[in-house]
Design a protein around this motif. Structure first.
Motif, PDB file in Angstrom:
ATOM      1  N   VAL A 105     -33.552 -35.020 -58.983  1.00  0.00           N
ATOM      2  CA  VAL A 105     -33.193 -34.242 -57.798  1.00  0.00           C
ATOM      3  C   VAL A 105     -34.233 -34.385 -56.693  1.00  0.00           C
ATOM      4  O   VAL A 105     -33.874 -34.582 -55.523  1.00  0.00           O
ATOM      5  N   ASN A 143     -32.432 -38.080 -48.967  1.00  0.00           N
ATOM      6  CA  ASN A 143     -31.571 -37.434 -47.974  1.00  0.00           C
ATOM      7  C   ASN A 143     -32.336 -37.110 -46.696  1.00  0.00           C
ATOM      8  O   ASN A 143     -31.825 -37.318 -45.594  1.00  0.00           O
ATOM      9  N   CYS A 153     -25.490 -30.290 -58.316  1.00  0.00           N
ATOM     10  CA  CYS A 153     -26.862 -30.215 -58.856  1.00  0.00           C
ATOM     11  C   CYS A 153     -27.821 -31.191 -58.179  1.00  0.00           C
ATOM     12  O   CYS A 153     -29.019 -31.141 -58.425  1.00  0.00           O
ATOM     13  N   GLU A 154     -27.312 -32.107 -57.377  1.00  0.00           N
ATOM     14  CA  GLU A 154     -28.083 -33.101 -56.632  1.00  0.00           C
ATOM     15  C   GLU A 154     -28.727 -34.183 -57.496  1.00  0.00           C
ATOM     16  O   GLU A 154     -29.555 -34.946 -57.014  1.00  0.00           O
ATOM     17  N   VAL A 163     -33.699 -37.598 -54.855  1.00  0.00           N
ATOM     18  CA  VAL A 163     -32.500 -37.551 -54.004  1.00  0.00           C
ATOM     19  C   VAL A 163     -32.794 -36.738 -52.741  1.00  0.00           C
ATOM     20  O   VAL A 163     -32.389 -37.121 -51.637  1.00  0.00           O
ATOM     21  N   GLN A 164     -33.526 -35.652 -52.871  1.00  0.00           N
ATOM     22  CA  GLN A 164     -33.860 -34.829 -51.707  1.00  0.00           C
ATOM     23  C   GLN A 164     -34.754 -35.588 -50.730  1.00  0.00           C
ATOM     24  O   GLN A 164     -34.545 -35.524 -49.516  1.00  0.00           O
ATOM     25  N   VAL A 215     -24.542 -41.489 -51.380  1.00  0.00           N
ATOM     26  CA  VAL A 215     -25.572 -41.067 -50.434  1.00  0.00           C
ATOM     27  C   VAL A 215     -25.941 -42.229 -49.527  1.00  0.00           C
ATOM     28  O   VAL A 215     -26.042 -42.078 -48.313  1.00  0.00           O
ATOM     29  N   GLY A 231     -29.099 -37.728 -59.054  1.00  0.00           N
ATOM     30  CA  GLY A 231     -28.647 -38.993 -58.485  1.00  0.00           C
ATOM     31  C   GLY A 231     -28.440 -40.079 -59.518  1.00  0.00           C
ATOM     32  O   GLY A 231     -28.874 -39.973 -60.673  1.00  0.00           O
ATOM     33  N   PRO A 245     -22.818 -33.364 -55.739  1.00  0.00           N
ATOM     34  CA  PRO A 245     -22.882 -32.366 -54.672  1.00  0.00           C
ATOM     35  C   PRO A 245     -23.295 -30.981 -55.168  1.00  0.00           C
ATOM     36  O   PRO A 245     -23.717 -30.150 -54.370  1.00  0.00           O
ATOM     37  N   GLN A 261     -19.472 -37.664 -58.039  1.00  0.00           N
ATOM     38  CA  GLN A 261     -20.656 -37.829 -57.204  1.00  0.00           C
ATOM     39  C   GLN A 261     -20.222 -38.394 -55.853  1.00  0.00           C
ATOM     40  O   GLN A 261     -19.179 -39.019 -55.739  1.00  0.00           O
ATOM     41  N   ALA A 296     -24.983 -39.139 -55.557  1.00  0.00           N
ATOM     42  CA  ALA A 296     -25.572 -37.891 -56.040  1.00  0.00           C
ATOM     43  C   ALA A 296     -24.477 -36.859 -56.244  1.00  0.00           C
ATOM     44  O   ALA A 296     -23.432 -36.895 -55.597  1.00  0.00           O
TER      45      ALA A 296
END
Length: 136
Positions: free
Chosen positions: A75, A82, A44-45, A78-79, A14, A47, A42, A11, A40
């Motif tokens: 996910v 980001n 499947c994203e 995490v999105q 982030v 976290g 890289p 991972q 996270a």
């Protein structure tokens, strides 16, 4: 470095949310050191939020000096994180005082029970916070 349980790849960090104290073995260390970060995968994203705590007050055979706790972050969380980090000048600097870091630190303080699932959600101001999945 943490390994993604689904993809088995390293991972990436982030955001380093916060830290307190000086690491053990470093000049200025005074018993306690702790940090919180979110990494996270890289691919499947997915976290992982990690809270690390070092306390060398007792002898190492009396109780562990180093302990950590972790929570999976989905996910979508995490999105969101980001996207919000685009407003931060340095996501990997744990003492950053930008609104994004302050919001993350505040959310951790109010949602860090070890028994609940956590996610990243946005405040009314559009800032990311770590929250219990049971919270609205």
């Amino acid at each position: 470095m943490r390994i993604c349980v689904a993809c088995r790849v390293d991972q990436r960090t982030v955001v380093r949310i916060g830290s307190w104290g000086v690491p053990h073995g470093t000049p200025g260390h005074q018993v306690n050191y702790r940090w919180t970060s979110l990494s996270a995968c890289p691919l499947c994203e997915a976290g992982l939020l990690v809270y690390f705590d070092h306390d060398c007050f007792h002898q190492p055979w009396e109780e562990p000096w180093d302990m950590d706790w972790s929570w999976p972050i989905a996910v979508d969380g995490v999105q969101l994180l980001n996207a919000a980090l685009a407003r931060c000048p340095d996501p990997l600097h744990p003492s950053c005082e930008c609104p994004v870091h302050r919001s993350l630190r505040h959310g951790i303080e109010s949602a860090s029970s070890r028994e609940v699932s956590l996610t990243v959600a946005l405040t009314e101001e559009g800032l990311p916070q770590i929250r219990s999945t049971a919270m609205p």
